[in-house]
Scaffold this motif. Structure first.
Motif, short mmCIF file in Angstrom:
data_model
loop_
_atom_site.label_atom_id
_atom_site.label_comp_id
_atom_site.label_asym_id
_atom_site.label_seq_id
_atom_site.Cartn_x
_atom_site.Cartn_y
_atom_site.Cartn_z
N LEU A 360 37.30 33.40 47.44
CA LEU A 360 38.38 33.90 48.28
C LEU A 360 39.73 33.87 47.56
O LEU A 360 40.63 34.64 47.91
N ARG A 361 39.90 33.01 46.57
CA ARG A 361 41.17 32.92 45.84
C ARG A 361 41.13 33.68 44.53
O ARG A 361 42.12 33.69 43.79
N SER A 362 40.02 34.32 44.21
CA SER A 362 39.87 35.04 42.95
C SER A 362 39.85 36.54 43.21
O SER A 362 39.50 36.99 44.31
N ILE A 363 40.22 37.30 42.19
CA ILE A 363 40.28 38.75 42.36
C ILE A 363 40.12 39.43 41.02
O ILE A 363 40.53 38.90 39.98
N SER A 364 39.49 40.60 41.05
CA SER A 364 39.41 41.48 39.89
C SER A 364 40.13 42.77 40.26
O SER A 364 39.71 43.48 41.17
N ARG A 365 41.20 43.09 39.53
CA ARG A 365 42.05 44.22 39.93
C ARG A 365 41.41 45.57 39.66
O ARG A 365 41.85 46.58 40.23
N THR A 366 40.39 45.64 38.83
CA THR A 366 39.73 46.92 38.57
C THR A 366 38.44 47.07 39.37
O THR A 366 37.79 48.10 39.27
N MET A 367 38.12 46.07 40.17
CA MET A 367 36.81 46.07 40.81
C MET A 367 36.62 47.14 41.88
O MET A 367 35.59 47.79 41.90
N PRO A 368 37.53 47.39 42.81
CA PRO A 368 37.21 48.37 43.85
C PRO A 368 36.87 49.74 43.30
O PRO A 368 36.04 50.45 43.85
N ALA A 369 37.50 50.13 42.19
CA ALA A 369 37.27 51.48 41.66
C ALA A 369 35.96 51.60 40.90
O ALA A 369 35.41 52.70 40.79
N CYS A 370 35.43 50.50 40.39
CA CYS A 370 34.23 50.59 39.56
C CYS A 370 32.94 50.44 40.37
O CYS A 370 31.85 50.60 39.83
N ASN A 371 33.04 50.12 41.65
CA ASN A 371 31.86 49.93 42.49
C ASN A 371 31.59 51.16 43.35
O ASN A 371 32.50 51.94 43.63
N SER A 372 30.35 51.29 43.80
CA SER A 372 30.02 52.33 44.77
C SER A 372 30.43 51.89 46.17
O SER A 372 30.77 50.71 46.39
N ALA A 373 30.38 52.82 47.12
CA ALA A 373 30.77 52.50 48.50
C ALA A 373 29.84 51.44 49.09
O ALA A 373 30.27 50.54 49.82
N GLU A 374 28.53 51.53 48.78
CA GLU A 374 27.58 50.55 49.31
C GLU A 374 27.83 49.17 48.73
O GLU A 374 27.78 48.16 49.44
N GLU A 375 28.14 49.11 47.43
CA GLU A 375 28.40 47.82 46.80
C GLU A 375 29.68 47.19 47.36
O GLU A 375 29.72 45.99 47.64
N ASN A 376 30.71 48.00 47.55
CA ASN A 376 31.95 47.47 48.12
C ASN A 376 31.74 46.99 49.55
O ASN A 376 32.33 45.98 49.97
N ALA A 377 30.91 47.69 50.32
CA ALA A 377 30.64 47.27 51.70
C ALA A 377 29.96 45.91 51.73
O ALA A 377 30.30 45.04 52.54
N ALA A 378 28.99 45.72 50.83
CA ALA A 378 28.29 44.42 50.79
C ALA A 378 29.22 43.31 50.36
O ALA A 378 29.23 42.21 50.93
N VAL A 379 30.04 43.56 49.34
CA VAL A 379 30.96 42.54 48.85
C VAL A 379 31.99 42.19 49.91
O VAL A 379 32.29 41.00 50.16
N ASN A 380 32.54 43.20 50.58
CA ASN A 380 33.55 42.94 51.60
C ASN A 380 32.97 42.18 52.78
O ASN A 380 33.63 41.30 53.35
N ARG A 381 31.74 42.49 53.15
CA ARG A 381 31.12 41.78 54.27
C ARG A 381 30.86 40.32 53.91
O ARG A 381 31.09 39.41 54.71
N ALA A 382 30.39 40.09 52.69
CA ALA A 382 30.16 38.70 52.26
C ALA A 382 31.47 37.93 52.20
O ALA A 382 31.54 36.76 52.61
N ARG A 383 32.51 38.55 51.70
CA ARG A 383 33.82 37.88 51.66
C ARG A 383 34.31 37.55 53.07
O ARG A 383 34.87 36.47 53.31
N LYS A 384 34.13 38.48 54.00
CA LYS A 384 34.58 38.24 55.37
C LYS A 384 33.83 37.07 55.99
O LYS A 384 34.41 36.22 56.66
#
Length: 569
Positions: A360-384
């Protein structure tokens, strides 16, 4: 093998001879204060960053670097001890900048800050091109953009902090949490073609352990390790960082995707602080001088994408935060330069989960653009889910939260243990990118990256026993808080059928509408109240048995409701 070693040695000598100038310039030592040496008679022959040699007692040569000038004298700092250096010692000036000659054969070798082998495997082959130690990064407009994702082999990094080719990330942690271990895992499991590892200011005991145990033969086969231990001079520690970037630049120029790992940038900053303070530069923040904050971007910007004819340097730099303060000057400056940060949490390490990355305190600034929509959905749900659990973690540990109170918290309680198991990983365990996302989809129950519509069946099944559905509300009954409700019922009830024999206390609780009497008579009858209460109890019992309402007997001139106020007073 002996002939090969002589050939390499002869080649190295020939390259050094070619670098010699056609004349020599000498100076003399005029003053020595601590680690600072003043040299006179060299006006116009030196510049900041040049190297020269001082002939000490018994003809021992001490290599020094020019760190500044004052009163027409050059200020030098030695790479070794100053023993044997005195007034009038001869100084030999070298007009050339410090360089190294990297080569492909350096893979699998361990070198020092001067590009010399320290692993006992014989001399190094010198490359054909000299690379300056203090080099400049490619021009910004010539650099390519970051490339595709790079597989680091660590689940937490691959999924939640995905790195791209040419990206620079910082690993921020206090001492003893696991920075070096995480670096060794990524150097060992990475899919990058070449790994360059710089161990800056490390404990001498840890150098061999890192190389043999953590990195291992598998990781060492495609790596070059540069070592400068904490007991060496600040010039050597600083130069080791520059040499690390120089070796990485060589392999980048060979169109390789290089992973550059440096542990740690903080010790580079501390070394620069020692040098600057010795030269008389004033400190500005926690003892750090302005030169420290100007040298940090010069070092870190050398990593990143190359030009169209070059490869990339993906940088992972550890930052040792002092006192676990992630806002101290060096950490704050580095965080602003890099393209993301990974925070290692001491609390997570203390409970036994490694690597102890605080997602929760870490971030990759290039990550949202390099992932697919499905991968971002899974990552965002796990973070939530992890964020919801952490918000309620204190109540959950205390047992103050009950399942069923909040559906989101119930869902987080269900998934959190599985996500923690997913983040935990052994040093020798490797997981590629595709497997990482497949495991996350299975944990979250996402088929093809789509989130389920309802809550998990296990959580739904566990909730009812602890929180049963509410029963229908009963009919309103005449039992409000005041005692007058039963009295009105007794006055208005037409049916006065005999009831079971009540006790004295029950008769006292069945008066009709209360009549509040003046306080004077009530206080006058307080001493005689016990006998009348017993008589009233008998009378009330007889009256109820005979069908008469209580209080109508001729024995007592006042109604019975007057007694409760006496008892209350």
């Amino acid at each position: 093998m002996k002939g090969f070693g002589l050939t390499v040695f002869g080649t190295n000598i020939a390259k050094e001879v070619d670098r010699l100038s056609d004349h020599k310039v000498f100076g003399k030592v005029t003053d020595v204060v601590g680690l600072l040496i003043e040299v006179g008679g060299v006006q116009g022959s030196l510049s900041v960053g040049d190297h020269c040699e001082i002939i000490a007692r018994n003809d021992r040569r001490v290599t020094c670097e020019v760190v500044g000038f004052s009163n027409n004298r050059a200020l030098l700092m030695p790479f070794g001890p100053v023993d044997g250096i005195g007034m009038g010692s001869r100084v030999e000036i070298s007009a050339s900048k410090p360089v190294i000659y990297p080569d492909e054969s350096w893979l699998g070798r361990v070198i020092n800050a001067f590009g010399e082998p320290v692993d006992g495997k014989g001399p190094l082959i010198s490359g054909a091109v000299a690379y300056p130690i203090h080099n400049a990064p490619p021009p910004a407009h010539d650099r390519q953009r970051v490339g595709d994702k790079i597989d680091l082999g660590v689940r937490a990094m691959n999924v939640f902090l995905t790195c791209c080719k040419g990206q620079r990330m910082g690993i921020f942690a206090g001492s003893g949490i696991g920075k070096s271990t995480l670096l060794s895992m990524m150097a060992r499991h990475t899919a990058a073609q070449v790994s360059v590892v710089g161990m800056i200011g490390e404990r001498s005991r840890e150098a061999r352990e890192f190389i043999e145990d953590h990195l291992g033969p598998e990781g060492m086969a495609h790596s070059v390790v540069i070592v400068a231990t904490s007991d060496e001079s600040p010039l050597i520690r600083r130069q080791a960082a520059y040499v690390t970037m120089t070796v990485a630049e060589y392999f980048r120029d060979q169109k390789n995707d290089v992973l550059c790992l440096m542990d740690s940038v903080t010790r580079f900053a501390m070394a620069q602080r020692e040098i600057s303070l010795s030269a008389g530069e004033p400190p500005v923040s926690k003892g750090y001088t302005p030169t420290v904050f100007s040298e940090l971007p010069k070092l870190l910007e050398r990593a990143g994408p190359g030009t169209a004819e070059q490869g990339t340097i993906s940088g992972l730099f550890t930052v040792l935060v002092e006192g676990d303060d992630h806002n101290e000057p060096v950490a704050d400056a580095v965080r602003g330069i890099l393209d993301g940060h990974v925070v290692l949490d001491r609390a997570i390490a203390e409970r036994g989960r490694f690597p102890p990355i605080n997602i929760l305190r870490s971030i990759s600034r290039t990550m949202p653009a390099c992932n697919s929509a499905e991968e971002n959905a899974a990552v965002n749900r796990a973070r939530k889910l992890m964020a919801v659990y952490e918000d309620m973690a204190e109540l959950i540990r205390l047992g103050a939260y009950q399942r069923g109170s909040d559906p989101q918290v119930d869902e987080a309680l269900h998934y959190y243990p599985m996500l923690e198991d997913f983040l935990a990983q052994e040093i020798g365990e490797k997981t590629d990118l595709a497997t990482c996302y497949r495991m996350l989809y299975e944990i979250l129950g996402m088929d093809g990256g789509e989130a389920p519509e309802a809550a998990p069946p296990e959580a739904a099944a566990e909730a009812p026993p602890e929180t049963p559905p509410p029963e229908p509300a009963p009919e309103p009954s005449p039992e409000p808080a005041p005692a007058a409700a039963p009295d009105r019922a007794a006055d208005t009830a037409p049916d006065m059928s005999p009831q079971p024999e009540p006790g004295a206390d029950e008769a006292m609780t069945e008066p009709a509408d209360p009549v509040i009497m003046p306080a004077g008579p009530s206080f006058q009858t307080l001493p005689d109240s016990p006998p009348p209460e017993e008589d009233k109890g008998d009378e009330a019992a007889d009256a109820e048995a005979g069908g008469e309402p209580p209080g109508e007997s001729g024995k007592s001139p006042e109604p019975s409701p007057e007694e409760p106020p006496q008892k209350q007073d």
